[in-house]
Scaffold this active site. Structure first.
Site, PDB file in Angstrom:
ATOM      1  N   ARG A   1       0.893   3.067  44.136  1.00  0.00           N
ATOM      2  CA  ARG A   1       2.243   3.648  44.131  1.00  0.00           C
ATOM      3  C   ARG A   1       2.641   3.941  42.695  1.00  0.00           C
ATOM      4  O   ARG A   1       2.383   3.125  41.791  1.00  0.00           O
ATOM      5  CB  ARG A   1       3.265   2.674  44.730  1.00  0.00           C
ATOM      6  CG  ARG A   1       2.834   2.033  46.037  1.00  0.00           C
ATOM      7  CD  ARG A   1       3.401   2.711  47.256  1.00  0.00           C
ATOM      8  NE  ARG A   1       2.903   2.076  48.469  1.00  0.00           N
ATOM      9  CZ  ARG A   1       3.464   1.016  49.037  1.00  0.00           C
ATOM     10  NH1 ARG A   1       4.551   0.483  48.510  1.00  0.00           N
ATOM     11  NH2 ARG A   1       2.953   0.494  50.135  1.00  0.00           N
TER      12      ARG A   1
ATOM     13  N   HIS B   1      -2.552  -4.468  61.333  1.00  0.00           N
ATOM     14  CA  HIS B   1      -1.811  -3.648  62.291  1.00  0.00           C
ATOM     15  C   HIS B   1      -2.279  -4.015  63.692  1.00  0.00           C
ATOM     16  O   HIS B   1      -3.479  -4.026  63.981  1.00  0.00           O
ATOM     17  CB  HIS B   1      -2.019  -2.166  61.990  1.00  0.00           C
ATOM     18  CG  HIS B   1      -1.454  -1.789  60.655  1.00  0.00           C
ATOM     19  ND1 HIS B   1      -2.220  -1.799  59.514  1.00  0.00           N
ATOM     20  CD2 HIS B   1      -0.199  -1.457  60.280  1.00  0.00           C
ATOM     21  CE1 HIS B   1      -1.454  -1.475  58.483  1.00  0.00           C
ATOM     22  NE2 HIS B   1      -0.236  -1.269  58.912  1.00  0.00           N
TER      23      HIS B   1
ATOM     24  N   LYS C   1      12.410  -3.888  60.714  1.00  0.00           N
ATOM     25  CA  LYS C   1      11.508  -4.920  60.217  1.00  0.00           C
ATOM     26  C   LYS C   1      12.224  -6.255  60.080  1.00  0.00           C
ATOM     27  O   LYS C   1      13.458  -6.328  60.061  1.00  0.00           O
ATOM     28  CB  LYS C   1      10.929  -4.512  58.864  1.00  0.00           C
ATOM     29  CG  LYS C   1      11.969  -4.294  57.774  1.00  0.00           C
ATOM     30  CD  LYS C   1      11.324  -3.909  56.448  1.00  0.00           C
ATOM     31  CE  LYS C   1      12.375  -3.693  55.363  1.00  0.00           C
ATOM     32  NZ  LYS C   1      11.781  -3.531  54.039  1.00  0.00           N
TER      33      LYS C   1
ATOM     34  N   HIS D   1       3.266  -3.802  62.194  1.00  0.00           N
ATOM     35  CA  HIS D   1       2.745  -3.872  60.828  1.00  0.00           C
ATOM     36  C   HIS D   1       3.104  -5.259  60.295  1.00  0.00           C
ATOM     37  O   HIS D   1       4.249  -5.689  60.442  1.00  0.00           O
ATOM     38  CB  HIS D   1       3.409  -2.848  59.909  1.00  0.00           C
ATOM     39  CG  HIS D   1       3.372  -1.434  60.398  1.00  0.00           C
ATOM     40  ND1 HIS D   1       2.773  -0.414  59.680  1.00  0.00           N
ATOM     41  CD2 HIS D   1       3.882  -0.849  61.517  1.00  0.00           C
ATOM     42  CE1 HIS D   1       2.926   0.727  60.329  1.00  0.00           C
ATOM     43  NE2 HIS D   1       3.598   0.486  61.449  1.00  0.00           N
TER      44      HIS D   1
ATOM     45  N   ASP E   1      -2.793  -6.545  54.674  1.00  0.00           N
ATOM     46  CA  ASP E   1      -2.280  -5.723  55.757  1.00  0.00           C
ATOM     47  C   ASP E   1      -2.986  -6.010  57.071  1.00  0.00           C
ATOM     48  O   ASP E   1      -4.197  -6.225  57.100  1.00  0.00           O
ATOM     49  CB  ASP E   1      -2.509  -4.242  55.418  1.00  0.00           C
ATOM     50  CG  ASP E   1      -1.202  -3.500  55.227  1.00  0.00           C
ATOM     51  OD1 ASP E   1      -0.164  -4.015  55.659  1.00  0.00           O
ATOM     52  OD2 ASP E   1      -1.232  -2.412  54.640  1.00  0.00           O
TER      53      ASP E   1
ATOM     54  N   CYS F   1      -1.739   1.769  56.732  1.00  0.00           N
ATOM     55  CA  CYS F   1      -1.524   1.940  58.168  1.00  0.00           C
ATOM     56  C   CYS F   1      -2.105   3.234  58.755  1.00  0.00           C
ATOM     57  O   CYS F   1      -2.675   3.186  59.852  1.00  0.00           O
ATOM     58  CB  CYS F   1      -0.047   1.769  58.529  1.00  0.00           C
ATOM     59  SG  CYS F   1       1.137   2.262  57.314  1.00  0.00           S
TER      60      CYS F   1
ATOM     61  N   GLN G   1      -2.702  -5.218  49.540  1.00  0.00           N
ATOM     62  CA  GLN G   1      -1.852  -5.771  50.598  1.00  0.00           C
ATOM     63  C   GLN G   1      -2.707  -6.538  51.608  1.00  0.00           C
ATOM     64  O   GLN G   1      -3.811  -6.110  51.940  1.00  0.00           O
ATOM     65  CB  GLN G   1      -1.113  -4.645  51.330  1.00  0.00           C
ATOM     66  CG  GLN G   1      -0.052  -3.966  50.485  1.00  0.00           C
ATOM     67  CD  GLN G   1       0.679  -2.897  51.274  1.00  0.00           C
ATOM     68  OE1 GLN G   1       0.057  -2.018  51.847  1.00  0.00           O
ATOM     69  NE2 GLN G   1       2.002  -2.979  51.301  1.00  0.00           N
TER      70      GLN G   1
END
Length: 649
Positions: A370, A392, A475, A521, A390, A341, A388
């Site tokens: 991670r 945005h 979320k 997100h 992902d 992000c 991911q």
């Protein structure tokens, strides 16, 4: 003191009365049948003093399932007692067995031990037998308040208990629970006696576990058990467990040559093999097509970033335990990317934006890193490097609800495509007094209200989970139940007023003034690695045609049919279908068996008759079993398979 029953009736009881006192006040039969209680909705045992004015409900042997966590906790104590007796029978003194924690967990319980000699899995039936002996003794389970000095003296031989007791604040109540000669430091609650515990339990496995989850501490031996109120529930659970072993994505991933994890490459860093790469690329192609139709734009960002980027976003401070250590390059510090992000925010900020430009939807299959402790790594579902899906969305406040509902629609479509129709929806909000959250109360209140309004508008049943929000915003999580009843948290949608503020991004409004956008997100898969791991187990490796890495096996009956089989393979390949010929020297039945073991969904068998008629005999794997068709024209079949592939039927 006074307590109130479910029908509103008030009971007058002596001061410091317990649920057992309440049961006795109602009647001796109820006192005999009572197992546990709730006080103001919280499970408690029969021997813990009730709060003044509590609303109480008694749980009896007619409905023991309402007290699952209580009897599972009591069974953890019973197992702990049994382990002590097991080593006592082998001649070890009581002090030789030292204990960590032993809570109830979903479906069962565990207990950590520091043992004089390791316990083997083949020893578990002996421990179970002693547990049943203890249940047969019908030992009273009693509670006692003790002082800190007395507690330390009681467990002076056990460094783990001493550590726990020493950390308790002065004046905090310390309670012991006793059953027979076994005494343990415990808050409770527990059943009133071992004789009332259900016998539908089984010890399932042992493993190593760091004391208090810290890899710098000693490794203890953890023994797991499962327990239910009835034998039927236990049998059904054990059946599901056996099915889960067959579907284990690590086992199937190896057998189907989907992925491998090489210690020389690194723990938690999967290598995708050719078959697994096909599977992964089919997933990404599917989602990219959906995103294209919904106006997303693809972006690509690097795998590392300047440390200042993650300090501004807050990821460095708020995920310090899971970030990899920074590295220094030319007097600057960089870090492996923990999140996509912040990079997408900087792409948004790369040029001025007008209200007419919004919403801006940026999507990336971005790899992030991670740190996970070694003991927590698990195949594809818990890794250190993952990709991911992902995206945005940067939008105006008046666009937020529409954009959120569009993302919700996309995520539901994704789950339905893979037959994941048993979904529950969980809204993660801030908890009261939480200190991990950034941003104003006003923004948090608005974001939480907008999520709840959106899911309510489309009629989705949802639960609210305080404390489950990300540090920057609330979320909506999608919790999916797979075909054998296990729950997985998959996709997520997050509403974020805070990162736009932290990075000071804006757009020019219709009024000519600068305004702050809102971020959404979203990740329908969550991560490709975890999603694939779950998908392997959900399908048991039997993927539908469009997703199967190996789609079609062409099986010639004899060597003379090999050229015809190769001709068909080339035509299928030219059409975009994944086909292969088994031209080995094996007999036809052995070739079919091998294709079955490889979980190839479609087998085409060709012999003299098929070759003469430009046809095939078809054998398909289906959820209902095998489906066979003989003498199918090849051109018609090719068109049928191609349509099924392209429409992802």
């Amino acid at each position: 003191m006074h307590v109130f029953l479910p029908d509103g009736k008030q009971l007058d009881l002596p001061e410091h009365a317990t649920a057992l006192d309440a049961a006795r006040a109602i009647g001796p039969r109820l006192a005999q049948d009572a197992l546990a209680a709730t006080a103001n909705g919280v499970l408690t045992d029969l021997v813990t003093p009730l709060p003044e004015g509590a609303e109480i409900s008694l749980i009896t042997k007619k409905n023991p399932g309402q007290a699952q966590s209580v009897f599972r906790h009591s069974l953890a104590h019973t197992m702990s007692q049994a382990v002590g007796e097991y080593y006592g029978r082998k001649g070890f003194p009581k002090e030789a067995v030292k204990r960590g924690v032993g809570p109830s967990i979903e479906n069962g319980f565990y207990q950590d031990f520091d043992l004089p000699e390791p316990l083997r899995e083949e020893d578990l039936p002996d421990i179970e037998a002693i547990m049943r002996e203890i249940i047969g003794r019908n030992l009273d389970i009693t509670r006692a308040d003790v002082g800190k000095a007395a507690a330390l003296e009681q467990f002076s031989y056990d460094p783990y208990k001493v550590e726990l007791i020493s950390e308790l604040p002065e004046g905090e109540p310390i309670t012991f629970y006793t059953q027979g000669e076994y005494v343990d430091l415990c808050r409770g609650p527990h059943f009133p006696s071992t004789g009332k515990l259900p016998t539908a339990f089984k010890l399932t496995s042992t493993s190593g576990a760091y004391w208090r989850g810290n890899e710098k501490n000693p490794i203890l031996q953890r023994i797991y058990g499962v327990a239910f109120a009835s034998q039927k529930e236990l049998d059904e659970y054990l059946e599901r467990l056996e099915e889960a072993k067959k579907r284990d994505h690590r086992k199937l991933g190896r057998e189907m040559e989907l992925f491998t994890i090489d210690p020389l490459v690194g723990k938690g860093l999967p290598l995708w093999l050719p078959n697994g790469t096909v599977l992964r690329e089919e997933l990404t192609r599917f989602l990219r097509e959906q995103q294209f139709q919904r106006g997303y734009q693809g972006v690509i960002t690097p795998n590392i970033g300047n440390l200042e980027l993650y300090k501004v976003s807050g990821h460095y401070q708020n995920y310090s335990d899971s970030n990899f250590s920074p590295i220094t390059v030319d007097d600057e510090q960089y870090m492996l990317k923990p999140m996509n992000c912040p990079h997408h925010v900087r792409i948004y900020a790369a040029k001025p934006r007008s209200y007419r430009d919004l919403p801006v939807r940026l999507a990336e299959f971005g790899t992030v890193y991670r740190y996970e402790q070694s003991g927590e790594l698990n195949g594809l579902t818990r890794v250190r490097g993952f990709t991911q899906d992902d995206a945005h969305i940067f939008c105006r406040p008046d666009q937020l609800k529409t954009e959120f509902l569009n993302v919700l629609d996309l995520t539901v479509l994704v789950l339905k495509t893979f037959g994941m129709n048993d979904v529950r929806f969980r809204v993660g909000t801030r908890d009261e007094g939480g200190d991990k959250y950034v941003g104003s109360d006003e923004n948090w209140t608005a974001a939480e209200a907008q999520i709840i309004e959106a899911v309510s508008e489309v009629g989705l049943p949802y639960s609210i989970e305080p404390g489950d929000a990300a540090f920057y915003g609330p979320k909506l999580d999608f919790v999916v139940r797979d075909v054998i009843g296990r729950e997985w948290q998959l996709g997520t949608i997050q509403v974020d007023y805070n990162l736009p503020e932290r990075f000071d991004i804006s757009y020019t409004g219709e009024d000519g003034q600068e305004h702050r956008p809102v971020m959404i997100h979203r990740a329908p898969f969550g991560s490709l690695e975890r999603f694939v791991g779950i998908l392997i187990e959900h399908y048991g490796g039997d993927f539908p045609l469009w997703l199967a890495p190996r789609q079609i096996a062409i099986i010639p009956i004899a060597d003379r049919h090999n050229p015809y089989a190769e001709e068909l393979r080339a035509e299928l390949h030219a059409a975009g279908l994944r086909a292969e010929v088994d031209d080995s020297s094996n007999r036809m039945n052995a070739k079919v068996r091998q294709a079955e073991l490889s979980k190839i969904p479609v087998m085409l068998i060709v012999g003299d008759k098929e070759q003469e008629e430009r046809a095939v005999s078809v054998r398909e794997r289906t959820p209902e079993g095998h489906k066979e068709r003989k003498g199918v024209g090849f051109d018609d079949l090719k068109a049928e398979l191609l349509e099924r592939y392209q429409t992802r039927a």
